[in-house]
Design a protein around this motif. Structure first.
Motif, PDB file in Angstrom:
ATOM      1  N   ALA A 244     -12.649  17.377  20.172  1.00  0.00           N
ATOM      2  CA  ALA A 244     -11.057  17.461  20.121  1.00  0.00           C
ATOM      3  C   ALA A 244     -11.109  16.324  18.547  1.00  0.00           C
ATOM      4  O   ALA A 244     -10.309  17.756  17.705  1.00  0.00           O
ATOM      5  CB  ALA A 244     -10.554  16.508  20.971  1.00  0.00           C
ATOM      6  N   ILE A 245     -11.848  15.296  18.554  1.00  0.00           N
ATOM      7  CA  ILE A 245     -11.105  15.213  16.798  1.00  0.00           C
ATOM      8  C   ILE A 245     -12.065  16.151  15.779  1.00  0.00           C
ATOM      9  O   ILE A 245     -10.894  15.604  14.801  1.00  0.00           O
ATOM     10  CB  ILE A 245     -11.883  13.505  16.899  1.00  0.00           C
ATOM     11  CG1 ILE A 245     -10.834  12.269  17.972  1.00  0.00           C
ATOM     12  CG2 ILE A 245     -11.327  12.972  15.840  1.00  0.00           C
ATOM     13  CD1 ILE A 245     -11.071  11.432  18.737  1.00  0.00           C
ATOM     14  N   ASP A 246     -12.617  16.555  16.361  1.00  0.00           N
ATOM     15  CA  ASP A 246     -13.498  16.992  14.863  1.00  0.00           C
ATOM     16  C   ASP A 246     -12.783  18.156  14.588  1.00  0.00           C
ATOM     17  O   ASP A 246     -12.079  18.507  13.271  1.00  0.00           O
ATOM     18  CB  ASP A 246     -15.298  17.229  15.097  1.00  0.00           C
ATOM     19  CG  ASP A 246     -15.788  17.862  13.936  1.00  0.00           C
ATOM     20  OD1 ASP A 246     -16.266  17.149  12.840  1.00  0.00           O
ATOM     21  OD2 ASP A 246     -16.229  19.207  14.578  1.00  0.00           O
ATOM     22  N   LEU A 247     -12.557  18.735  15.689  1.00  0.00           N
ATOM     23  CA  LEU A 247     -11.101  20.140  16.145  1.00  0.00           C
ATOM     24  C   LEU A 247     -10.315  19.497  14.873  1.00  0.00           C
ATOM     25  O   LEU A 247      -9.926  20.662  13.953  1.00  0.00           O
ATOM     26  CB  LEU A 247     -11.575  21.081  17.076  1.00  0.00           C
ATOM     27  CG  LEU A 247     -12.185  21.768  17.213  1.00  0.00           C
ATOM     28  CD1 LEU A 247     -12.191  22.371  18.713  1.00  0.00           C
ATOM     29  CD2 LEU A 247     -13.264  23.013  16.319  1.00  0.00           C
ATOM     30  N   PHE A 248      -9.289  18.542  15.494  1.00  0.00           N
ATOM     31  CA  PHE A 248      -8.633  18.684  14.987  1.00  0.00           C
ATOM     32  C   PHE A 248      -8.399  18.095  13.418  1.00  0.00           C
ATOM     33  O   PHE A 248      -7.966  18.807  13.157  1.00  0.00           O
ATOM     34  CB  PHE A 248      -7.952  17.025  15.971  1.00  0.00           C
ATOM     35  CG  PHE A 248      -6.695  16.520  14.952  1.00  0.00           C
ATOM     36  CD1 PHE A 248      -5.666  17.064  15.684  1.00  0.00           C
ATOM     37  CD2 PHE A 248      -6.444  15.319  13.656  1.00  0.00           C
ATOM     38  CE1 PHE A 248      -4.215  16.010  15.063  1.00  0.00           C
ATOM     39  CE2 PHE A 248      -4.928  15.033  13.450  1.00  0.00           C
ATOM     40  CZ  PHE A 248      -4.013  15.486  14.034  1.00  0.00           C
ATOM     41  N   LEU A 249      -9.840  17.345  12.910  1.00  0.00           N
ATOM     42  CA  LEU A 249     -10.194  17.148  11.170  1.00  0.00           C
ATOM     43  C   LEU A 249     -10.223  18.383  11.094  1.00  0.00           C
ATOM     44  O   LEU A 249      -9.573  18.690   9.199  1.00  0.00           O
ATOM     45  CB  LEU A 249     -10.308  16.134  11.062  1.00  0.00           C
ATOM     46  CG  LEU A 249      -9.999  14.489  11.915  1.00  0.00           C
ATOM     47  CD1 LEU A 249     -11.433  13.942  11.657  1.00  0.00           C
ATOM     48  CD2 LEU A 249      -9.071  14.267  10.853  1.00  0.00           C
ATOM     49  N   THR A 250     -11.020  19.036  11.625  1.00  0.00           N
ATOM     50  CA  THR A 250     -11.387  20.580  11.003  1.00  0.00           C
ATOM     51  C   THR A 250     -10.392  21.617  10.075  1.00  0.00           C
ATOM     52  O   THR A 250      -9.806  21.854   9.408  1.00  0.00           O
ATOM     53  CB  THR A 250     -12.094  21.328  12.068  1.00  0.00           C
ATOM     54  OG1 THR A 250     -13.409  20.107  11.481  1.00  0.00           O
ATOM     55  CG2 THR A 250     -13.016  22.305  10.973  1.00  0.00           C
ATOM     56  N   TYR A 251      -9.348  21.644  10.593  1.00  0.00           N
ATOM     57  CA  TYR A 251      -7.856  21.885  11.224  1.00  0.00           C
ATOM     58  C   TYR A 251      -6.760  21.674  10.229  1.00  0.00           C
ATOM     59  O   TYR A 251      -6.254  22.162   9.662  1.00  0.00           O
ATOM     60  CB  TYR A 251      -7.260  21.927  12.514  1.00  0.00           C
ATOM     61  CG  TYR A 251      -7.892  23.345  13.556  1.00  0.00           C
ATOM     62  CD1 TYR A 251      -8.979  23.919  13.223  1.00  0.00           C
ATOM     63  CD2 TYR A 251      -8.093  22.700  15.084  1.00  0.00           C
ATOM     64  CE1 TYR A 251      -9.466  24.581  14.328  1.00  0.00           C
ATOM     65  CE2 TYR A 251      -8.171  23.272  15.920  1.00  0.00           C
ATOM     66  CZ  TYR A 251      -9.472  24.535  15.405  1.00  0.00           C
ATOM     67  OH  TYR A 251     -10.163  25.198  16.682  1.00  0.00           O
ATOM     68  N   LEU A 252      -7.087  20.790   9.987  1.00  0.00           N
ATOM     69  CA  LEU A 252      -6.032  19.440   9.526  1.00  0.00           C
ATOM     70  C   LEU A 252      -6.113  20.342   8.051  1.00  0.00           C
ATOM     71  O   LEU A 252      -5.840  20.100   6.627  1.00  0.00           O
ATOM     72  CB  LEU A 252      -6.540  17.711   9.538  1.00  0.00           C
ATOM     73  CG  LEU A 252      -5.369  17.374   8.846  1.00  0.00           C
ATOM     74  CD1 LEU A 252      -3.691  17.931   8.603  1.00  0.00           C
ATOM     75  CD2 LEU A 252      -5.558  15.424   8.627  1.00  0.00           C
ATOM     76  N   GLY A 253      -7.369  20.230   7.756  1.00  0.00           N
ATOM     77  CA  GLY A 253      -8.500  19.625   6.786  1.00  0.00           C
ATOM     78  C   GLY A 253      -7.901  21.881   5.986  1.00  0.00           C
ATOM     79  O   GLY A 253      -7.799  21.927   4.476  1.00  0.00           O
ATOM     80  N   ARG A 254      -8.078  23.028   6.881  1.00  0.00           N
ATOM     81  CA  ARG A 254      -8.374  24.147   6.483  1.00  0.00           C
ATOM     82  C   ARG A 254      -7.124  24.389   6.055  1.00  0.00           C
ATOM     83  O   ARG A 254      -6.348  24.638   5.361  1.00  0.00           O
ATOM     84  CB  ARG A 254      -8.234  24.909   8.182  1.00  0.00           C
ATOM     85  CG  ARG A 254      -7.934  27.218   7.872  1.00  0.00           C
ATOM     86  CD  ARG A 254      -7.799  27.097   9.163  1.00  0.00           C
ATOM     87  NE  ARG A 254      -9.689  26.519   9.681  1.00  0.00           N
ATOM     88  CZ  ARG A 254      -8.714  27.295  10.718  1.00  0.00           C
ATOM     89  NH1 ARG A 254      -8.382  27.686  11.593  1.00  0.00           N
ATOM     90  NH2 ARG A 254     -10.293  27.664  11.528  1.00  0.00           N
TER      91      ARG A 254
END
Length: 342
Positions: A244-254
């Protein structure tokens, strides 16, 4: 008698600065232009019925300094009259505050508009590089921050002054972009029937990502109802929490990369808000920067745009302080947002 002030009228000191978010309220006083900033305890909005009570108990009851002006950053789209916080129950009524606090001047700002005012003054001890090139200080900059919601603003340099651009970019629609996303999207809880940046990139958003992962895996995700509970779960070795944290940071980068393209923000993209600093040690091993740069056909543009994590704990207050000290450094159309006592 009240009147609408102009953009260039001087701001009477002492100046009280208030950053009012959906969760926290932060206060400080600048007694004179070159005085040290006097900060007060950060309090939670839910602990007070209204802003006036919070100001009285947090500021006025703890200092003999009586402010003559109030610069207030509000986590909501601004209105000419009363403004309700987007993610809390407080209603900010500028005319009532001016009268009750016996002020000469009151100016309202959007919270991320105020935060953007701090960007030219942030030092190396207040930001951490997250990759990219050196940046051009005269080019546009963008700041976004997941917290109770997702704030977004830009800062433009032109004719020797900085102009903040307030917006509600956190409420732009956000769609799936990978097979993993496609599997998760049917399980995401919608806000007002939509998936927006704020749906995912906020404290509750991190919990929504976790629960979607759990539902997709056929597990019960009800134990994590807040972002803090997700990070705690990840710290205990919960693989869903870590993903969940990894996806959160991925979406933040996007979304940060999208905003970089929108403004051609060669001055840099700054990540602020209450959540990102708590995940500071996760950025290096995440897909944040990869997602930021994945912007074909313009990957070469965003590869050179620097990204920063804002570690200054009260950046909106710092921005309001910069404006109070050197208002001529900024070009701000105060319009209906400045009230002065005649």
């Amino acid at each position: 008698m009240l009147r609408r002030g102009s953009d260039i009228d001087p701001i009477p000191f002492p100046v009280l600065m208030a950053d009012i978010g959906g969760t926290n309220a932060r206060f400080a006083i600048l007694q004179e232009t070159h005085s040290p900033l006097r900060e007060f305890a950060t309090v939670q909005t839910r602990d007070y019925p209204d802003i006036m009570t919070a100001v009285s108990e947090t500021v006025l009851d703890t200092t003999a300094i009586l402010p003559r002006s109030l610069l207030i950053a509000i986590a909501a789209p601004l209105h000419s009259g009363a403004t309700k916080l987007t993610n809390a129950d407080w209603v900010i009524e500028p005319e009532a505050l001016l009268e009750t606090l016996n002020l000469d001047t009151l100016i309202t700002f959007n919270d991320f508009e105020a935060l953007s005012l701090s960007l030219p003054s942030l030092g190396p001890d207040q930001v951490v590089s997250l990759g990219g090139g050196a940046g051009d200080t005269r080019s546009p900059r963008v700041v976004l921050g997941p917290g109770t919601g997702l704030g977004v603003a830009a800062l433009i340099y032109a004719d020797g002054r900085y102009q903040p651009i307030a917006g509600e970019g956190g409420h732009m629609s956000f769609g799936p972009a990978s097979e993993r996303d496609e599997a998760l999207w049917p399980h995401l809880e919608r806000l007002h029937g939509r998936v927006t940046g704020e749906t995912l990139l906020s404290g509750n958003g991190l919990a929504r990502i976790y629960r979607a992962l759990a539902a997709e895996a056929g597990r019960d995700g009800s134990a994590c109802s807040t972002g803090a509970e997700v990070t705690d779960a990840a710290g205990r070795g919960d693989t869903l929490g870590a993903e969940a944290i990894d996806l959160f940071l991925t979406y933040l980068g996007r979304i940060a990369g999208d905003l970089a393209l929108l403004f051609l923000a060669r001055g840099g993209v700054y990540i602020a808000g209450g959540i990102a600093p708590r995940l500071a040690d996760k950025f290096a091993g995440s897909r944040f920067r990869e997602a930021f740069e994945d912007k074909a056909p313009h990957r070469a543009i965003v590869e050179d745009i620097p990204t920063y994590l804002v570690t200054e704990p009260k950046p909106a207050v710092a921005g309001l302080s910069s404006f109070a000290q050197l208002p001529g450094r900024f070009c701000v159309n105060l319009g209906q947002r400045r009230l002065d006592r005649s």
